[in-house]
Design a protein around this motif. Structure first.
Motif, PDB file in Angstrom:
ATOM      1  N   VAL A  49     -26.587  28.965 -25.988  1.00  0.00           N
ATOM      2  CA  VAL A  49     -26.161  27.627 -25.545  1.00  0.00           C
ATOM      3  C   VAL A  49     -24.640  27.428 -25.643  1.00  0.00           C
ATOM      4  CG1 VAL A  49     -27.014  25.265 -25.306  1.00  0.00           C
ATOM      5  CG2 VAL A  49     -28.348  26.877 -26.607  1.00  0.00           C
ATOM      6  N   LEU A  50     -23.913  28.518 -25.358  1.00  0.00           N
ATOM      7  CA  LEU A  50     -22.464  28.383 -25.157  1.00  0.00           C
ATOM      8  C   LEU A  50     -22.231  27.824 -23.754  1.00  0.00           C
ATOM      9  CD1 LEU A  50     -21.293  31.769 -26.699  1.00  0.00           C
ATOM     10  CD2 LEU A  50     -20.860  29.495 -27.617  1.00  0.00           C
ATOM     11  N   GLU A  51     -23.222  28.010 -22.875  1.00  0.00           N
ATOM     12  CA  GLU A  51     -23.262  27.333 -21.574  1.00  0.00           C
ATOM     13  C   GLU A  51     -24.553  26.530 -21.540  1.00  0.00           C
ATOM     14  OE1 GLU A  51     -20.729  27.628 -19.740  1.00  0.00           O
ATOM     15  OE2 GLU A  51     -19.883  29.608 -20.153  1.00  0.00           O
ATOM     16  N   THR A  52     -24.541  25.423 -20.815  1.00  0.00           N
ATOM     17  CA  THR A  52     -25.763  24.617 -20.709  1.00  0.00           C
ATOM     18  C   THR A  52     -26.407  24.838 -19.345  1.00  0.00           C
ATOM     19  OG1 THR A  52     -24.628  22.990 -22.031  1.00  0.00           O
ATOM     20  CG2 THR A  52     -26.706  22.311 -21.052  1.00  0.00           C
ATOM     21  N   PRO A  53     -27.568  25.486 -19.330  1.00  0.00           N
ATOM     22  CA  PRO A  53     -28.261  25.720 -18.067  1.00  0.00           C
ATOM     23  C   PRO A  53     -28.588  24.406 -17.359  1.00  0.00           C
ATOM     24  CG  PRO A  53     -29.228  27.025 -19.816  1.00  0.00           C
ATOM     25  CD  PRO A  53     -28.279  26.079 -20.470  1.00  0.00           C
ATOM     26  N   SER A  54     -28.706  24.456 -16.031  1.00  0.00           N
ATOM     27  CA  SER A  54     -29.016  23.234 -15.285  1.00  0.00           C
ATOM     28  C   SER A  54     -30.498  22.907 -15.369  1.00  0.00           C
ATOM     29  CB  SER A  54     -28.564  23.363 -13.843  1.00  0.00           C
ATOM     30  OG  SER A  54     -28.926  24.622 -13.328  1.00  0.00           O
ATOM     31  N   LYS A  55     -31.350  23.922 -15.446  1.00  0.00           N
ATOM     32  CA  LYS A  55     -32.760  23.671 -15.742  1.00  0.00           C
ATOM     33  C   LYS A  55     -33.401  24.929 -16.302  1.00  0.00           C
ATOM     34  CE  LYS A  55     -34.522  24.397 -11.061  1.00  0.00           C
ATOM     35  NZ  LYS A  55     -35.231  23.861  -9.923  1.00  0.00           N
ATOM     36  N   ASN A  62     -40.091  29.772 -32.069  1.00  0.00           N
ATOM     37  CA  ASN A  62     -40.717  28.436 -32.110  1.00  0.00           C
ATOM     38  C   ASN A  62     -39.751  27.259 -32.031  1.00  0.00           C
ATOM     39  OD1 ASN A  62     -43.272  29.591 -32.273  1.00  0.00           O
ATOM     40  ND2 ASN A  62     -43.059  29.839 -34.494  1.00  0.00           N
ATOM     41  N   GLN A  63     -38.502  27.508 -31.734  1.00  0.00           N
ATOM     42  CA  GLN A  63     -37.590  26.402 -31.418  1.00  0.00           C
ATOM     43  C   GLN A  63     -37.532  26.313 -29.889  1.00  0.00           C
ATOM     44  OE1 GLN A  63     -36.027  24.403 -33.520  1.00  0.00           O
ATOM     45  NE2 GLN A  63     -36.575  25.469 -35.403  1.00  0.00           N
ATOM     46  N   ASP A  64     -37.904  25.152 -29.375  1.00  0.00           N
ATOM     47  CA  ASP A  64     -37.984  25.008 -27.910  1.00  0.00           C
ATOM     48  C   ASP A  64     -36.893  24.089 -27.413  1.00  0.00           C
ATOM     49  OD1 ASP A  64     -40.455  26.416 -27.794  1.00  0.00           O
ATOM     50  OD2 ASP A  64     -41.383  24.622 -28.655  1.00  0.00           O
ATOM     51  N   LYS A  74     -28.626  18.260 -31.898  1.00  0.00           N
ATOM     52  CA  LYS A  74     -29.569  18.842 -32.856  1.00  0.00           C
ATOM     53  C   LYS A  74     -30.401  19.960 -32.190  1.00  0.00           C
ATOM     54  CE  LYS A  74     -32.972  17.170 -36.082  1.00  0.00           C
ATOM     55  NZ  LYS A  74     -34.176  16.448 -35.731  1.00  0.00           N
ATOM     56  N   ASP A  75     -30.844  19.704 -30.952  1.00  0.00           N
ATOM     57  CA  ASP A  75     -31.587  20.746 -30.211  1.00  0.00           C
ATOM     58  C   ASP A  75     -30.727  21.999 -30.088  1.00  0.00           C
ATOM     59  OD1 ASP A  75     -33.680  18.999 -29.616  1.00  0.00           O
ATOM     60  OD2 ASP A  75     -32.737  18.325 -27.745  1.00  0.00           O
ATOM     61  N   ILE A  76     -29.453  21.775 -29.748  1.00  0.00           N
ATOM     62  CA  ILE A  76     -28.557  22.913 -29.519  1.00  0.00           C
ATOM     63  C   ILE A  76     -28.357  23.699 -30.810  1.00  0.00           C
ATOM     64  CG2 ILE A  76     -26.193  23.607 -28.896  1.00  0.00           C
ATOM     65  CD1 ILE A  76     -26.164  21.342 -26.883  1.00  0.00           C
ATOM     66  N   SER A  77     -28.114  22.993 -31.908  1.00  0.00           N
ATOM     67  CA  SER A  77     -27.831  23.767 -33.119  1.00  0.00           C
ATOM     68  C   SER A  77     -29.091  24.453 -33.633  1.00  0.00           C
ATOM     69  CB  SER A  77     -27.130  22.936 -34.195  1.00  0.00           C
ATOM     70  OG  SER A  77     -27.934  21.881 -34.558  1.00  0.00           O
ATOM     71  N   ALA A  78     -30.272  23.852 -33.383  1.00  0.00           N
ATOM     72  CA  ALA A  78     -31.519  24.508 -33.825  1.00  0.00           C
ATOM     73  C   ALA A  78     -31.708  25.826 -33.081  1.00  0.00           C
ATOM     74  CB  ALA A  78     -32.705  23.596 -33.583  1.00  0.00           C
ATOM     75  N   ILE A  79     -31.439  25.828 -31.791  1.00  0.00           N
ATOM     76  CA  ILE A  79     -31.665  27.054 -31.015  1.00  0.00           C
ATOM     77  C   ILE A  79     -30.519  28.045 -31.260  1.00  0.00           C
ATOM     78  CG2 ILE A  79     -30.635  26.413 -28.778  1.00  0.00           C
ATOM     79  CD1 ILE A  79     -34.015  27.589 -28.493  1.00  0.00           C
ATOM     80  N   ARG A  80     -29.307  27.513 -31.407  1.00  0.00           N
ATOM     81  CA  ARG A  80     -28.162  28.405 -31.621  1.00  0.00           C
ATOM     82  C   ARG A  80     -28.294  29.150 -32.950  1.00  0.00           C
ATOM     83  NH1 ARG A  80     -22.763  25.530 -30.413  1.00  0.00           N
ATOM     84  NH2 ARG A  80     -23.405  25.845 -28.262  1.00  0.00           N
ATOM     85  N   GLY A  81     -28.914  28.503 -33.923  1.00  0.00           N
ATOM     86  CA  GLY A  81     -29.106  29.137 -35.233  1.00  0.00           C
ATOM     87  C   GLY A  81     -30.009  30.364 -35.180  1.00  0.00           C
TER      88      GLY A  81
END
Ligand SMILES: Nc1ncnc2c1ncn2[C@@H]1O[C@H](COP(=O)(O)OP(=O)(O)OP(=O)(O)O)[C@@H](O)[C@H]1O
Ligand SMILES: [Mg+2]
Length: 245
Positions: A49-55, A62-64, A74-81
């Motif tokens: 998530v250094l780039e944000t996809p359009s869809k 298990n992080q969606d 919060k979503d971004i940091s959960a997935i980036r972790g």
């Protein structure tokens, strides 16, 4: 463990990823090949998530995250972790030592105590063969050594998956082997890895699967031996011919 569904990414009016679908099981090593501009780096950057996809949807451990919906910090940091990234040009902090570079993420991002982060960083630098270079600054290290610090830094965040973007392509040929050796060891220890590289011997040796990307699509995928020796897609054939010239 990692699943990508219908991932699209645009830079302005330019669509760079045109619907990527991919599932990777825990412990697998996937090598991504493809011509310049095909979207390899963009794919890795979207996973971190250094780039944000359009869809599209992404799920790691298990992080969606659903990029069609509104996403929060919060979503971004959960997935980036869940992911660690190793860059072509190392991207170390020049004013920090090897040890400080490896401790930086755990201390500033994960808010770990320095007393806890330090022994772990020493252990990781020792693991990549740099136990005697803890207090060296990046300018005092060779390219191969800097990239091994880069790998230790990614590992320090305890990621589920490590994303490597052409980790050896900035290195002098005699330094490539030491970095590939560390990556091979990680693969043998069961680390899940996505590696953009044109090091075919590494791919044959270590990868469970090779993906060929072109024009924002995954055009072909399979066991390295099958993709390299019997490519089915015409574009894959052309690309492999160019590489072997
Ligand atoms: N920040 C950006 N802004 C606009 N366009 C971009 C940006 N980053 C990449 N692109 C474009 O997206 C496309 C894919 O680029 P990407 O870096 O993902 O390719 P690549 O497969 O990694 O290529 P290479 O093998 O040269 O590293 C290219 O057309 C590139 O120009
Ligand atoms: Mg790239």
């Amino acid at each position: 463990m990692l699943s990508i569904k219908n991932l699209h990414m645009n830079f302005g009016s330019l669509e760079v990823l045109k619907g990527i679908d991919l599932n990777i099981e825990k412990g697998k090593v996937v090598v991504v090949i493809g011509p310049s501009g095909s979207g390899k780096t963009t794919l890795l950057r979207c996973l971190n998530v250094l780039e944000t996809p359009s869809k599209g949807q992404l799920s790691i451990n298990n992080q969606d995250i659903d990029f069609s919906k509104k996403i929060t910090r919060k979503d971004i940091s959960a997935i980036r972790g869940q992911t660690g990234m190793v860059f072509q040009t190392y991207n170390l902090f020049p004013h920090l030592t090897a040890l400080e570079n490896v401790m930086e993420g755990p201390v500033t991002v994960q808010k770990q105590d320095k007393k806890k982060a330090r022994p772990k960083a020493v252990e990781l630098l020792t693991k990549v063969g740099l136990g005697d270079k803890l207090d060296y600054y990046p300018f005092q290290l060779s390219g191969g050594q800097q990239q091994r610090v880069g790998i230790a830094r990614a590992l320090a965040m305890n990621p589920e998956v490590i994303l490597f973007d052409e980790p050896t392509s900035s290195l002098d040929p005699e330094l490539v082997g030491e970095v590939l050796q560390v990556m091979k060891q990680l693969a043998q220890e069961g680390m899940t890895m996505i590696v953009v590289t044109h090091e075919m011997n590494f791919a044959r040796d270590v990868a469970d699967e090779v993906l060929f990307m072109d024009g924002g699509h995954i055009l072909e995928r399979g066991h390295p031996e099958d993709v390299f020796s019997h490519p089915e897609n015409e574009r894959t054939k052309q690309f492999l011919n160019l590489l072997s010239e």
